[in-house]
Write an enzyme that holds these catalytic residues in place. Structure first.
Site, PDB file in Angstrom:
ATOM      1  N   CYS A 161     -26.536 -28.309 -19.602  1.00  9.74           N
ATOM      2  CA  CYS A 161     -25.814 -27.577 -20.927  1.00  9.74           C
ATOM      3  C   CYS A 161     -25.920 -26.074 -20.486  1.00  9.74           C
ATOM      4  CB  CYS A 161     -26.840 -27.742 -22.094  1.00  9.74           C
ATOM      5  SG  CYS A 161     -26.735 -29.480 -22.687  1.00  9.74           S
ATOM      6  N   HIS A 162     -26.909 -25.430 -20.042  1.00  9.73           N
ATOM      7  CA  HIS A 162     -27.149 -24.018 -19.621  1.00  9.73           C
ATOM      8  C   HIS A 162     -27.251 -23.645 -18.465  1.00  9.73           C
ATOM      9  CE1 HIS A 162     -26.899 -24.845 -24.258  1.00  9.73           C
ATOM     10  NE2 HIS A 162     -25.803 -23.894 -24.094  1.00  9.73           N
ATOM     11  N   GLY A 163     -27.309 -24.913 -17.596  1.00 12.33           N
ATOM     12  CA  GLY A 163     -27.989 -24.310 -16.345  1.00 12.33           C
ATOM     13  C   GLY A 163     -29.258 -23.958 -15.822  1.00 12.33           C
TER      14      GLY A 163
ATOM     15  N   TYR B 300     -20.962 -18.380 -28.937  1.00 10.32           N
ATOM     16  CA  TYR B 300     -21.582 -19.347 -27.870  1.00 10.32           C
ATOM     17  C   TYR B 300     -21.563 -18.542 -26.539  1.00 10.32           C
ATOM     18  CZ  TYR B 300     -23.041 -23.986 -25.987  1.00 10.32           C
ATOM     19  OH  TYR B 300     -23.579 -25.142 -25.255  1.00 10.32           O
TER      20      TYR B 300
END
Lengths: 197, 424
Positions: A161-163, B300
């Site tokens: 998702c965000h590494g 985001y």
């Protein structure tokens, strides 16, 4: 002049019975409203049936060295990996100063326990790493359980998702996640069986 | 504007009887028929009417969808498909509702950009502007909860990621963030319990929005509308009655915007969605790449641009809350950027930054994407916190026209009628 003096003295007079009843009524209504609010807030907390979800028992015997399985405990995925000797060595060799979260995050140990590999596993069962499989950043399920999955730069788990990169002891090494993967409360009931929760 | 007199004259005896008892018609006539509208407002001023229309569309189609939908983990995904395949005109209602949300946000972003360019937030319209920010936040909460309802993979994981934002409070007060998140979930993870409460709130919030829109319009009708010159209405020749002039302009713009709306509804109903949302929610498998709906992408990108969880969350929320303070951050004595030769360029740089953040929010968080997201995030905040206060003081604004009429009719035409006072 006399009237003004009367008015001035009136405001400094002793409180009357009417002042008392005004303050009492306001306080009563205010406290009552605040108390009535609580059931409306508390009803959203986890209910009795959710709280009652007890423990999960897992048989580890079918998991070969290098394999991993995911089980469900309290609606959350739990990662169970049977680590290879190289994976254990990699986790043991890490210097504590290289870790961004120094706490073991082991529910069976106090918060201040250092994040050594020994504190993240059970004595005598160091090949088993058991973790709540939820990324501590924003709750995704990290990759790394499947044999063909990306396991990140440190050979453990990688959150797509965000590494966030986790090592073979589930400790955060790179990326936005603030904490190591949580080690749930569990105990070995026999050599090949554990009870989570 | 508030003190302008209604020219309402009830023509029937029933009308006169009602007018003496509950003068609703008189108020509506004063506010929406002969309300003075600046004669120079352009098509960007039709977005307000457009937004009212889309709020109506969302409520009407939403009430219909709720008649056929079941907000439980077992049934939610299937009932949405049931609506699309079996319910009479269900496909139309679902497409109008899903695409309508996107159109609603497209219109609101144009509406906000219009306000930013023409300085519509400046005195005496600060409260009007702040109510607008509140409406934006309510819209976002409603859209976010609405997106959870189809209970597909993207629904489930969007709820997981966004509710987990609150767990960042754990790094200030340990345990509190987790308590809040479990309170929101009603359990130890996102579950059917979470879905059911989101449905309840998703049905409630649009009516809260409608109430806030009422206050927004009230505040607008106290201060009066801004216009491309940023000047106030001074004489009757500066304004035209709202009906038919502004109303017909709104209806024409709505018809054109409706073509875009219909194009998506009938030909590309899933274009703005994500294919992963046609896989039923699975708590044990995260999709390889979670992206929110397009209208949340810039925020985001800001969230992911910052490597620290708590600071990322703070940056994301402050990117919206910052809008509340714009009336006081803008130090210029001129409202409209039309007469602000320096600020104008920074405005477009800001728009480019937001669009770029939107693009970067749709990309994976790695390599050059992260670097650029940081650059544009920095500009987003610098624009409001540094550029706005400084340029407002240092810039030399272009000369303003003397009145709205002069800007429309040219010099010489305006003074002849300028003597007539307002509302006579």
């Amino acid at each position: 002049m006399q009237r003004e003096a009367d008015l001035a003295s009136h405001s400094a007079e002793e409180p009357t019975r009417r002042d008392f009843i005004v303050i009492a009524a306001q306080a009563f209504a205010g406290v009552g409203a605040a108390l009535a609010l609580w059931p409306f807030i508390h009803q959203m907390n986890p209910d009795a049936s959710t709280q009652a979800l007890a423990s999960t028992e897992v048989d580890l015997s079918p998991i070969k060295e290098g394999q991993a399985i995911t089980v469900v405990w309290r609606g959350k995925p739990v990662f169970i990996r049977n680590r290879t000797p190289e994976e254990i060595k990699k986790a043991v060799d890490v210097k504590l100063s290289d870790l961004s979260d120094g706490s073991a995050r082991n529910d069976d140990l106090p918060e201040r326990a250092p994040a050594t590999d020994a504190n993240r596993t059970k004595k005598g069962h160091e090949n088993w790493i058991i973790l709540v499989g939820i990324c501590t950043h924003l709750g995704c399920i990290p990759k790394g359980q499947g044999l063909s999955d990306a396991r990140g730069d440190f050979g453990g788990w990688f959150c797509p998702c965000h590494g966030s990169h986790y090592d073979t002891a589930g400790r955060i090494r790179k990326g936005p996640a603030p904490r190591n993967l949580e080690v749930p409360p569990y105990a070995f009931t026999s050599d090949t069986k554990i009870k989570i929760g | 504007m508030a003190n302008h007199e209604s020219t309402y004259r009830p023509t029937s005896s029933i009308g006169r009887w009602m007018d003496a008892r509950l003068p609703v018609a008189r108020i509506m006539h004063a506010q929406f028929v002969d309300f003075p509208t600046p004669r120079n407002i352009n098509y960007l001023w039709t977005t307000g009417g457009l937004l009212t229309f889309f709020l109506g569309v969302q409520i009407a189609t939403g009430v219909v969808l709720a008649m056929h939908y079941a907000p439980t983990a077992a049934d939610a995904f299937n009932t949405v498909e049931h609506i699309r395949r079996d319910v009479n005109y269900g496909w139309l209602m679902r497409n109008l509702h899903a695409v309508g949300a996107s159109m609603f946000f497209l219109a609101v972003y144009i509406h906000i950009a219009r306000g930013l360019y023409y300085g519509s937030y400046k005195a005496p319209r600060e409260v009007l502007w702040i109510i607008g920010v509140v409406i934006l936040l309510l819209m976002m909460a409603t859209a976010f909860m609405g997106y959870s309802l189809p209970w597909g993979q993207m629904s489930f994981w969007a709820v997981t990621v966004i509710t987990n934002l609150f767990s960042s409070i754990d790094s200030i007060i340990p345990g509190l963030g987790t308590r809040i998140v479990q309170w929101l979930w009603g359990g130890f993870s996102v579950s059917g319990t979470t879905l059911t409460r989101f449905f309840s709130l998703h049905y409630l919030l649009p009516f809260v929005i409608a109430g806030a829109v009422g206050l927004h319009i009230w505040a607008l009708h106290v201060a009066g509308q801004n216009n491309p010159t940023g000047l106030e209405i001074k004489t009757t020749s500066d304004s035209v009655p709202m009906s038919p002039y502004a109303v017909m302009k709104d209806i024409f713009a709505l018809s054109v915007f409706g073509l875009l709306f219909a194009w998506f509804v009938f030909f590309l109903p899933d274009y703005l969605g994500h294919p992963d949302n046609y896989i039923e929610a699975n708590p044990l498998s995260t999709p390889p790449h979670i992206v929110p709906e397009w209208y949340f992408l810039p925020y985001y990108a800001i969230l992911r641009a910052i490597p620290n969880k708590l600071l990322g969350v703070i940056a994301m929320f402050s990117s919206i809350l910052l809008l509340v303070f714009i009336p006081w951050l803008d130090t210029s004595r001129v409202r409209s950027a039309k007469y602000r030769p320096v600020y104008k360029w920074f405005f477009w740089l800001f728009i480019i930054s937001v669009v770029a953040l939107g693009y970067l929010g749709s990309k994976p968080p790695e390599g050059a994407y992260v670097i650029w997201a940081r650059v544009f995030t920095a500009y987003y905040f610098l624009h409001f916190l540094v550029i706005m206060p400084i340029v407002g003081v240092t810039e030399n604004p272009a000369p303003l026209p003397r009145s709205i009429s002069e800007s429309v009719l040219g010099k010489g035409a305006a003074p002849a009628r300028a003597a007539a006072p307002l509302g006579r």
